[in-house]
Write an enzyme that holds these catalytic residues in place. Structure first.
Site, PDB file in Angstrom:
ATOM      1  N   CYS A 419       0.825  -1.206   0.000  1.00  0.00           N
ATOM      2  CA  CYS A 419       0.000   0.000   0.000  1.00  0.00           C
ATOM      3  C   CYS A 419       0.856   1.252   0.000  1.00  0.00           C
ATOM      4  CB  CYS A 419      -0.928   0.007   1.198  1.00  0.00           C
ATOM      5  SG  CYS A 419      -2.320  -1.067   0.904  1.00  0.00           S
ATOM      6  N   ASP A 492     -15.472  -4.196 -24.845  1.00  0.00           N
ATOM      7  CA  ASP A 492     -16.170  -5.453 -24.532  1.00  0.00           C
ATOM      8  C   ASP A 492     -17.654  -5.211 -24.250  1.00  0.00           C
ATOM      9  OD1 ASP A 492     -13.963  -7.118 -24.772  1.00  0.00           O
ATOM     10  OD2 ASP A 492     -13.294  -6.688 -22.732  1.00  0.00           O
TER      11      ASP A 492
END
Ligand SMILES: Cc1cc2nc3c(=O)[nH]c(=O)nc-3n(C[C@H](O)[C@H](O)[C@H](O)COP(=O)(O)OP(=O)(O)OC[C@H]3O[C@@H](n4cnc5c(N)ncnc54)[C@H](O)[C@@H]3O)c2cc1C
Length: 755
Positions: A419, A492
């Site tokens: 992170c 898509d």
């Protein structure tokens, strides 16, 4: 796109790809300054070399002979190339304002944007004449003028206003070419009349008497009517009026008068001379703004003005590059001494030229060949670029960064993974705050009410289509890359016939100091948001981290009616296969990485990649298409095989009808293919007549992986022509019927390719 190992500390932005900036690019390419990012903003992908322009018009040179490819040169220099027009400057926040894209930040700016003949000072000129600069716009006009002349019946009168070397030379080149074309078509060349106007008492007033006399003779012999010592004071459609009251009816007016400067330089607060050109010191640094440099026609050397000529612009390239480098490194600038006079080699259109320098004068065919040799040698420097070894991570040179920046860079080197690699909250907030996702009632918790995740409603009667795509940047322009990545991800959803609802972004920004990271993120997301807005999709969240390379992807949700889904398995025998965009992005960008693609090929490929498939999908649905897919990484053949398998049919594909992007055939023929190609090529076993068709030079393009490619769909034979017509009207100009669906046969290879 190169991996960025050394963090970017400073942005050097070049406006205009003129004769001086090509030298700057070449020199920075040969000896880069680690930590400095170059960006070239130029409206032309290929910049014309003024010395060869008349020869190009006369037909002695090809387009590529007479132009420097700024795309390839920028790639060589490691520079970002933004094909765009700078419209103004904000010197306070150090940004270049461009047409239709986010402003471009600079630490150091250089302007080499040339000049245009001044049409503003003569009443009616701006609306009724064709200025010979910018040259590329003039060349577009020249192409249509040639066609008009060939079709014209009766007399046609062509006027050139301005009888300096440029005007005289271009008129003779035009005359030579038009007469040649008319001869070839066995048409009457005597129907053309030519006029040359000069406000000075003589033509070519800055040249010696012998040169003037010689051109007088050539022009007289070639029946050009000369009007000197009188200025044009008014222009209306097809008419010229002079100060002495003479009037001329003409069909074409070309404007080659003294150079004028664009207004935005003075508007930006730069100190300019009485004609609006940037005043620079003998270091080429702006008199008023130390972090702005200028060279070529757009600049005037304080106390040492020179004629607006390509020769001076060329000569200023080396000192400009040197002083930009020294400025970046905090070193003292080195003054530049302009030469007083220069050799002009002026041609008469017919491979004959006259040399002029002060009192010196010679003429002849040999002079033209001498000029040709000089010009070609110059062009070779920029169009035959050497291969440079890949640099390992380089340390920052002394003087580039302040103490604070060096501290920030040391902190970058210490950054954690996990992170800890996230882009800092402040940078993210600043970059994202400006984004305004489209408001949607079905988004309950979105981007600007941050929570752990977004909450989205599915409207009654709809089902959801999910998809995700992400890839690293193949271009250096984060704004265009943002558009392309969003388009690719939405492909898509459209291929299924869905309507995009929401998107989550996943981005990686190259390590760097905060302001550069923020700028890259802002540029990239601005591009992406344009596609999301067009789609009506709300950005509801995302994740941004720092890494070695720029990358972007989206997880997209779409909505669809359960019974209106276009599937890969919907091909029916008798259907026609349609492709909505030309293919070839894989090979072209592979070639671009090796400096082997022409700038105009890449520019045209990018135009198709930023075009959304949205309207095409809805058009296909309106024409009752039942099978559709977007052509991406597996290449045309790979995606077709998926459709064939799912539909249990065979297909006849017509290679002659498949649209290819400009340059793709050349790059494939040169053996340049995408790194993904070898995997795709395995599917060649699906081709029935492989032995025969495999020899065709275009065959490898069937396996070329596409980024943001078009839609491959089937439409019934009776709807196909109409559908193609409508797709073309909607802007999918390359749409073609590329094959026919056949009933499944017993053979193992379902595809026959016609060549
Ligand atoms: C017909 C003709 C023949 C000539 N022949 C000769 C010759 O033989 N020898 C010679 O020395 N000189 C010649 N000249 C003069 C010569 O063309 C100029 O002096 C020379 O081109 C100036 O070079 P430059 O580098 O300053 O800019 P340019 O060569 O004009 O290049 C500027 C570039 O910047 C781009 N640009 C401009 N504005 C912007 C913007 N706002 N944003 C982004 N891009 C921008 C332009 O499109 C262009 O690509 C001729 C001129 C003409 C009209």
């Amino acid at each position: 796109m190169k991996t960025i190992d050394t963090p970017i500390i400073k942005d050097l932005v070049l406006i205009g790809g003129g004769h001086s900036h090509v030298a700057v690019l070449k020199r920075f390419g040969m000896r880069p300054v680690p930590g400095v990012r170059l960006t070239l903003i130029c409206q032309d992908a290929h910049t014309p070399y003024s010395g060869m322009l008349p020869g190009y018009v006369a037909g002695h040179y090809s387009f590529d002979d007479a132009h420097i490819d700024l795309g390839a040169l920028s790639r060589f220099a490691g520079a970002r190339f933004y094909q765009n027009y700078a419209t103004s400057l904000d010197t306070k926040i150090q940004k270049v304002i461009c047409e239709g894209r986010p402003a471009v930040s600079y630490d150091l700016l250089s302007i080499n944007s040339g000049s245009t003949p001044n049409t503003a000072i003569v009443h009616g000129a701006a609306a009724n004449v064709v200025p010979v600069k910018p040259i590329n716009r003039f060349l577009g006009h020249w192409a249509s003028l040639k066609e008009r002349v060939l079709k014209h019946k009766g007399t046609m009168r062509i006027a050139v206003v301005g009888a300096g070397a440029g005007g005289t030379e271009i008129l003779l080149a035009i005359q030579y070419r038009l007469e040649k074309l008319l001869n070839e078509e066995e048409k009457n060349k005597n129907n053309l009349r030519y006029y040359l106007f000069s406000q000075a008492a003589e033509i070519l007033p800055t040249h010696n008497q012998n040169v003037r006399k010689c051109f007088q003779r050539v022009l007289t012999d070639r029946k050009v009517e000369m009007y000197t010592g009188d200025s044009i004071v008014e222009v209306s459609s097809g008419k010229l009026r002079t100060a002495k009251g003479a009037e001329f009816e003409v069909d074409e007016i070309l404007w080659v008068t003294a150079a004028g400067a664009p207004f935005w330089l003075a508007d930006a607060g730069l100190q300019v001379d009485k004609d609006g050109f940037i005043q620079v010191k003998n270091t080429l640094q702006s008199v008023s703004h130390p972090n702005i440099f200028a060279a070529g026609d757009v600049a005037t050397l304080l106390g040492n003005p020179r004629a607006k000529s390509g020769v001076f612009a060329v000569r200023q390239g080396k000192p400009l590059a040197r002083n930009l480098r020294r400025m970046l490194l905090g070193k003292n600038l080195v003054p530049f001494k302009p030469q007083k006079s220069f050799l002009s080699l002026i041609s008469t259109g017919d491979k004959y030229a006259i040399a002029s320098r002060r009192h010196f004068f010679i003429k002849g065919r040999a002079v033209w060949y001498w000029k040709d040799w000089i010009d070609r040698r110059f062009m070779k420097k920029y169009n035959d670029l050497p291969d440079m070894p890949e640099e390992d991570q380089a340390s920052l040179p002394n003087g580039l960064a302040s103490k604070e920046v060096i501290k920030e860079i040391s902190a970058i080197a210490m950054r954690c993974g996990g992170c800890g690699a996230k882009v800092g909250a402040t940078v993210l907030a600043r970059a994202l705050n400006n984004l305004k996702p489209v408001p949607r009632d079905d988004v309950i918790i979105g981007l600007h009410e941050p929570d752990d995740a977004a909450v989205v409603e599915v409207p009654n009667g709809k089902v959801v289509v999910h998809t995700v795509d992400s890839f690293r940047a193949m271009i250096d322009d984060p704004y265009l890359f943002g558009k392309i990545s969003a388009n690719h991800s939405f492909g898509d959803i459209y291929a299924m016939g869905g309507e995009p609802q929401t998107a989550l972004a996943i981005a990686t920004i190259p390590f760097g100091i905060e302001e550069k990271v923020e700028d890259t993120l802002t540029q990239m997301m601005t591009g992406a948001m344009e596609i999301l807005d067009e789609a009506g999709a709300a950005l509801v969240g995302g994740h941004t981290s720092e890494g070695a390379e720029l990358s972007l992807g989206f997880a997209v949700n779409g909505l669809i009616d359960r019974d209106r889904v276009m599937r890969k398995g919907g091909l029916r025998p008798g259907d026609k296969l349609l492709l909505t965009k030309p293919i070839g992005t894989g090979t072209l960008f592979a070639a671009d990485m090796r400096h082997k693609a022409k700038g105009r090929w890449i520019a045209a490929a990018l135009d198709t990649m930023v075009q959304s498939n949205r309207r095409a999908a809805y058009c296909l649905m309106d024409h009752k298409s039942l099978a559709c897919t977007d052509v991406t990484g597996f290449g045309l053949l790979g995606h077709l095989v998926e459709m064939i398998r799912a539909s249990e049919v065979d297909v006849e594909l017509d290679l002659r009808e498949i649209p290819f992007l400009d340059g793709a055939e050349e790059t494939v023929r040169a053996g340049i293919v995408s790194s993904l190609q070898p995997q795709n090529v395995r599917l060649r076993r699906a081709v029935e007549n492989l032995k025969h068709v495999g020899q065709d030079k275009r065959f490898p393009l069937l396996f070329d992986p596409q980024t943001a490619g078009g839609l491959l769909a089937s439409v019934s034979a009776e709807n196909a022509e109409e559908c193609v017509k409508e797709l073309k009207t909607l802007g999918y100009a390359g749409t073609k019927i590329i094959g026919t669906v056949l009933p499944q046969s017993n053979q193992l290879e379902p595809i026959t390719v016609l060549v």
